[in-house]
Design a protein around this motif. Structure first.
Motif, PDB file in Angstrom:
ATOM      1  N   ASN A  79       3.014  -4.707  -4.676  1.00  0.00           N
ATOM      2  CA  ASN A  79       2.109  -3.787  -4.003  1.00  0.00           C
ATOM      3  C   ASN A  79       2.771  -3.228  -2.757  1.00  0.00           C
ATOM      4  OD1 ASN A  79      -0.070  -4.122  -5.810  1.00  0.00           O
ATOM      5  ND2 ASN A  79      -0.736  -5.978  -4.740  1.00  0.00           N
ATOM      6  N   HIS A 109      -4.780   1.533   2.189  1.00  0.00           N
ATOM      7  CA  HIS A 109      -4.693   1.703   0.734  1.00  0.00           C
ATOM      8  C   HIS A 109      -3.527   0.877   0.218  1.00  0.00           C
ATOM      9  CE1 HIS A 109      -5.638   3.724  -3.025  1.00  0.00           C
ATOM     10  NE2 HIS A 109      -4.347   3.927  -3.220  1.00  0.00           N
ATOM     11  N   THR A 110      -3.634   0.452  -1.026  1.00  0.00           N
ATOM     12  CA  THR A 110      -2.560  -0.315  -1.656  1.00  0.00           C
ATOM     13  C   THR A 110      -2.133   0.386  -2.936  1.00  0.00           C
ATOM     14  OG1 THR A 110      -3.412  -2.399  -0.774  1.00  0.00           O
ATOM     15  CG2 THR A 110      -1.888  -2.542  -2.624  1.00  0.00           C
ATOM     16  N   TYR A 111      -0.838   0.594  -3.069  1.00  0.00           N
ATOM     17  CA  TYR A 111      -0.260   1.213  -4.252  1.00  0.00           C
ATOM     18  C   TYR A 111       0.433   0.141  -5.085  1.00  0.00           C
ATOM     19  CZ  TYR A 111      -0.868   5.738  -1.897  1.00  0.00           C
ATOM     20  OH  TYR A 111      -1.390   6.836  -1.258  1.00  0.00           O
ATOM     21  N   SER A 112       0.215   0.165  -6.379  1.00  0.00           N
ATOM     22  CA  SER A 112       0.868  -0.785  -7.268  1.00  0.00           C
ATOM     23  C   SER A 112       2.180  -0.191  -7.763  1.00  0.00           C
ATOM     24  CB  SER A 112      -0.043  -1.106  -8.459  1.00  0.00           C
ATOM     25  OG  SER A 112       0.602  -1.994  -9.350  1.00  0.00           O
ATOM     26  N   ARG A 144      -5.470  12.243   0.033  1.00  0.00           N
ATOM     27  CA  ARG A 144      -4.303  12.140  -0.840  1.00  0.00           C
ATOM     28  C   ARG A 144      -4.419  13.034  -2.078  1.00  0.00           C
ATOM     29  NH1 ARG A 144      -4.852   7.335  -1.604  1.00  0.00           N
ATOM     30  NH2 ARG A 144      -5.785   7.205  -3.665  1.00  0.00           N
ATOM     31  N   LYS A 187       3.909   8.410  -7.073  1.00  0.00           N
ATOM     32  CA  LYS A 187       2.462   8.152  -7.092  1.00  0.00           C
ATOM     33  C   LYS A 187       1.677   9.229  -6.337  1.00  0.00           C
ATOM     34  CE  LYS A 187       2.440   3.869  -8.935  1.00  0.00           C
ATOM     35  NZ  LYS A 187       1.582   3.402 -10.040  1.00  0.00           N
ATOM     36  N   PHE A 190       7.367   4.934  -5.319  1.00  0.00           N
ATOM     37  CA  PHE A 190       6.190   5.228  -4.502  1.00  0.00           C
ATOM     38  C   PHE A 190       5.893   6.720  -4.470  1.00  0.00           C
ATOM     39  CE2 PHE A 190       4.442   6.538  -0.409  1.00  0.00           C
ATOM     40  CZ  PHE A 190       3.214   5.885  -0.458  1.00  0.00           C
TER      41      PHE A 190
END
Length: 292
Positions: A13, A5-8, A22, A94, A91
């Motif tokens: 990123n 997974h990628t978090y902005s 999650r 999120k 992070f």
């Protein structure tokens, strides 16, 4: 099952390896790796934990900025240690889980301990592997550190990424550097390499190797450890960094539990089931504790 997974995070990123629960989890366990490692550092531990821990617990190992598959910072950014505290804060905001546990190895543990001190309301548990507070240095060395740090930045601006003709050569080099068998270090290497112009190069930003311009004093480190409010467990390898064993138990806050295990600085790679069991027991206590 583990997923990518990628978090902005604003203009960057953050890449992660995580379980796919999650949104429904009651507790997120966030793994922070060491310097020039990446989320692959925790693959074997997470594989073990998935069969041990409640399905309501979310496991998430991230690549710190400049490492693994995460974005590099801008060309004029040299990854000052304190900036990681901001990165981790953005992070964690999120993640929807009401409880959060930080598991940090080496550099990741330093970041996790400082973050836990600054934001105790967002950390319900802190588990450190071969780490105990930030790196420290005597105050009289601060001028030399400033000079050496700036000079190392100058060198880094002209440094090229080392290239290898074959993947196995890069793997052998990293295994020798880490003093680990190739099979144990390979998850880190596989995530840390990419092919450019037919050669294998490290994804990590070369600027990560620049020396720090500043380190805290022992007094600073003691104040940080004293400010941590959550339960805290520290695991040290019996062949790990000797400096981590220099702390006097009398100088540490009472909630810190220190345990010595077999292995070196990457003891979680050498004995993932043992470290995973310790993490599982630690997290289960926190997950089962009612929110105040």
């Amino acid at each position: 099952m583990l997923v990518q997974h990628t978090y902005s995070i604003f203009e960057r990123n953050i890449a992660a390896i995580e379980t796919d629960n999650r949104q429904t989890a009651t507790c997120s366990v966030v793994f922070l790796h060491g310097w020039l490692d990446n989320a692959g550092s925790f693959m074997s531990v997470m594989d073990f934990l998935m069969h041990q821990i409640s399905p309501q617990v979310h496991l998430c190992a991230i690549d710190l900025p400049g490492h693994g598959l995460s974005s590099h910072k801008s060309d004029d950014n040299f990854y000052a240690f304190h900036d990681y505290i901001d990165d981790i804060h953005q992070f964690l905001m999120k993640l929807p889980a009401k409880k959060k546990v930080l598991v940090g190895h080496s550099l990741g543990g330093m970041i996790a301990s400082c973050y836990s001190a600054a934001f105790p309301e967002y950390v319900d548990g802190l588990f450190l592997i071969e780490s105990l507070g930030p790196l420290t240095e005597r105050a009289e060395l601060s001028v030399r550190r400033l000079r050496d740090g700036v000079k190392s930045r100058t060198r880094m601006r002209h440094k090229f990424r080392r290239a290898y003709d074959h993947y196995d050569v890069a793997l052998q080099v990293r295994a020798a550097h880490s003093e680990l068998p190739k099979a144990l270090i390979e998850p880190i290497v596989a995530r840390g390499l990419e092919v450019l112009d037919g050669q294998w190069v490290w994804r990590a930003d070369p600027k990560l190797s620049a020396q720090s311009l500043y380190r805290m004093s022992n007094v600073h480190a003691e104040a940080i450890l004293a400010a941590i409010r959550s339960p805290m467990q520290v695991v040290l390898g019996n062949k790990g960094y000797p400096s981590l064993k220099s702390y006097s138990p009398d100088s540490l806050p009472e909630q810190i539990e220190i345990q010595h295990v077999e292995g070196g600085h990457h003891c979680h790679l050498e004995h993932p089931d043992h470290i995973g069991q310790l993490i599982s027991q630690f997290v289960m206590k926190i997950d089962e504790t009612p929110l105040s």
